[in-house]
Design a protein around this motif. Structure first.
Motif: not given
Length: 557
Positions: A479-483, A488-493, A520-521, A549-550
């Motif tokens: 989701t990028g850099v804020k301030g 990040f957002r992480v999901f698992d099904d 995650l930040e 992996i990102f």
């Protein structure tokens, strides 16, 4: 005469000194409030929860984070724990007098604690830590700020979780024996539940009875017809403190039948080892429907600290007889409510119509329940009460594309007081996971182990199980850099996020993980970031080691 007056003065002086010294001792046992201002509770000690009894007080923070959290008594930091779930950021302070206080869901620690925590996290290359800090000599005076309130861990809203523990036994103690809150009215009674049983001791069903407040918090339920035999009672009740809308748990409850006490529950002390025993004093199925019903019967209740009953708390009702039942409820301030009703015996209780292939499981035996290549092993004492069980393997519709195999033991889900071992023999695809089959097809994955020739898992409920294959890696959304925060957002099904690692320019970097928000930040102020371009690599694994992996470049001015 003068001598008598002299001795009387000496005696009175001695009594006065004794009273003063006892008052000083009593005052020394009182603690400061862990937050400034008038305390308001959103949760109290001993409240019914899904898997445990609440072990502390939840102080409201007005929906805000960052309020100063106060050391309630002189003490030394004994432990710090940081976790994406549970208490989140938590601090444990040990005090003279044999008590330890716990502060949970914190947003952050004061700098001298935070410095130690960061040092440990970087040494271990882990956000989550649980560390003994006794040797660090982090001393605080009563009234010092030790941290700031937050919403970390499994908290469902900003608040402060506060506990008092007996240091030696690690038992949780009711903090309201050390603090006080405004509460001027007795508990609310919302209804009475009456439970009847078959001749085999199986719960034949619960009947809810409305009660009417007839004044002075005396509730009456009238005459209730029941089959002759053993009867159990429960009460749907809660409590409120002044100026707060949150429902709180009941502190003290007594049940009498024909003037003889048969049950008592008093919430002064809890053992964390006894957490599963919450299901001996609450109606498990009503709780899942959002109703908090306290049970006043059960053969296993007396194993729980603070609970006791006579002859299991069951009320014997003879045919054509009348039993006067009284339930007395108190909060810790002594405010009282009372429920009065009569049980009237009618026809004899019927026996069970046990389906072919089924049996009644009792609490005092161990069982190896098998069907096909599936089995579930129950230890003696694992059941809170007898249940009907019919082990079978059947098929259920998965969706419009096919069916799934289900190992069915009971039609409803029942709680277990001890973990049961679930296993299946056969050659299963890689990354297969045991799942509890819930209502409406919802799946709850179990921690599954792969053995030669099959799968094994541990479960705390009796119900229906199926196997799913988790082949999908976690999803990472940048989701990028804020301030100055990288997010990040992480999901698992299915099997859930098990671990993650962030490296910046080839070095481990501290990133916090909020599991409930899947967030995650990390901060651009971390020492591994340099001015200009930074190469960030995020590795996330789920419960069966599927890996995502990102990689991205992050620019710092």
């Amino acid at each position: 005469m003068k001598r008598k007056r002299l001795w009387r003065r000496i005696l009175l002086s001695g009594i006065t000194l004794l009273v003063l010294s006892s008052n000083i001792c009593a005052q020394s046992e009182r603690l400061l409030y862990p937050l400034h201002g008038t305390p308001l509770l959103s949760g109290n000690f001993g409240e019914l929860r899904a898997t445990h009894l609440h072990s502390g007080l939840d102080f409201k923070t007005g929906g805000r984070e960052g309020l100063p959290v106060i050391c309630v008594k002189d003490g030394m930091v004994a432990r710090v724990k940081v976790s994406p779930t549970g208490y989140g950021n938590a601090l444990y302070i040990e005090h003279e007098g044999g008590i330890t206080t716990v502060y949970g869901h914190l947003s952050r620690f004061v700098p001298r604690v935070a410095k130690v925590v960061r040092e440990i996290q970087y040494n271990k290359e882990s956000f989550a830590i649980d560390e003994n800090l006794v040797g660090r000599q982090l001393f605080f005076r009563a009234g010092d700020t030790i941290a700031y309130s937050g919403n970390s861990g499994s908290s469902m809203g900003p608040h402060l979780h506060f506990e008092v523990r007996e240091t030696e036994s690690e038992h949780a103690l009711n903090p309201l024996n050390y603090l006080s809150v405004a509460d001027e009215t007795g508990p609310n009674v919302r209804g009475v539940y009456v439970y009847t049983f078959s001749r085999e001791g199986v719960n034949a069903g619960a009947r809810r009875v409305e009660v009417k407040n007839t004044g002075s918090r005396v509730y009456r339920g009238g005459k209730i017809s029941v089959p002759a035999g053993n009867v159990g009672v429960g009460v749907q009740a809660d409590d409120f403190m002044k100026d707060s809308w949150n429902k709180l748990g009941v502190y003290d409850m007594e049940v009498s039948a024909n003037g003889e006490k048969i049950f008592e529950l008093k919430m002064d002390r809890l053992s964390f080892d006894q957490s599963p025993l919450v299901n001996t004093i609450k109606d498990f199925h009503q709780y899942r429907e959002g109703r908090y019903v306290y049970l006043a019967f059960g053969d296993c209740q007396s194993r729980l600290l603070g609970a006791s009953n006579r002859q299991g708390g069951f009320i014997g009702v003879q045919k054509d007889s009348v039993v006067d039942v009284a339930i007395e409820l108190l909060d810790i301030n002594g405010n009282r409510s009372k429920v009065l009703f009569q049980l009237v015996g009618r026809q004899e209780a019927a026996g069970l119509d046990i389906p072919e292939g089924a049996e009644v499981l009792t609490c005092d035996r161990e069982y190896n329940l098998r069907s096909g290549n599936y089995s579930l092993c129950l230890e003696a004492g694992a059941l809170a009460y007898p249940v009907i069980c019919k082990p079978r393997v059947c098929s259920r519709e998965k969706d419009s594309t096919g069916v799934v195999e289900v190992f069915s033991l009971t039609e409803r889900v029942y709680p277990l007081l001890k973990s049961a071992r679930l296993s299946v023999e056969g050659d299963f695809p890689d990354k297969s996971v045991f799942c509890l089959l819930e209502e409406k097809g919802r799946l709850s994955p179990l921690n599954t182990e792969w053995r030669t020739g099959g799968l094994e898992a541990s479960t705390r409920v009796l119900g229906e199980y199926t196997i799913r294959q988790d082949t999908i890696a976690p999803v990472i959304l940048y989701t990028g850099v804020k301030g100055r925060r990288v997010q990040f957002r992480v999901f698992d099904d299915l099997s859930g996020i098990a671990s993650y690692r962030v490296e910046v320019n080839g070095k481990w970097c501290l990133f916090t993980y909020d599991a409930k928000n899947r967030l995650l930040e990390g901060s651009l102020n971390e020492p591994v970031f340099v001015k200009g371009k930074n190469r960030l690599v995020l590795n996330v694994k789920d419960g069966v080691k599927n890996e995502a992996i990102f990689e991205t470049d992050v620019y710092v001015k």
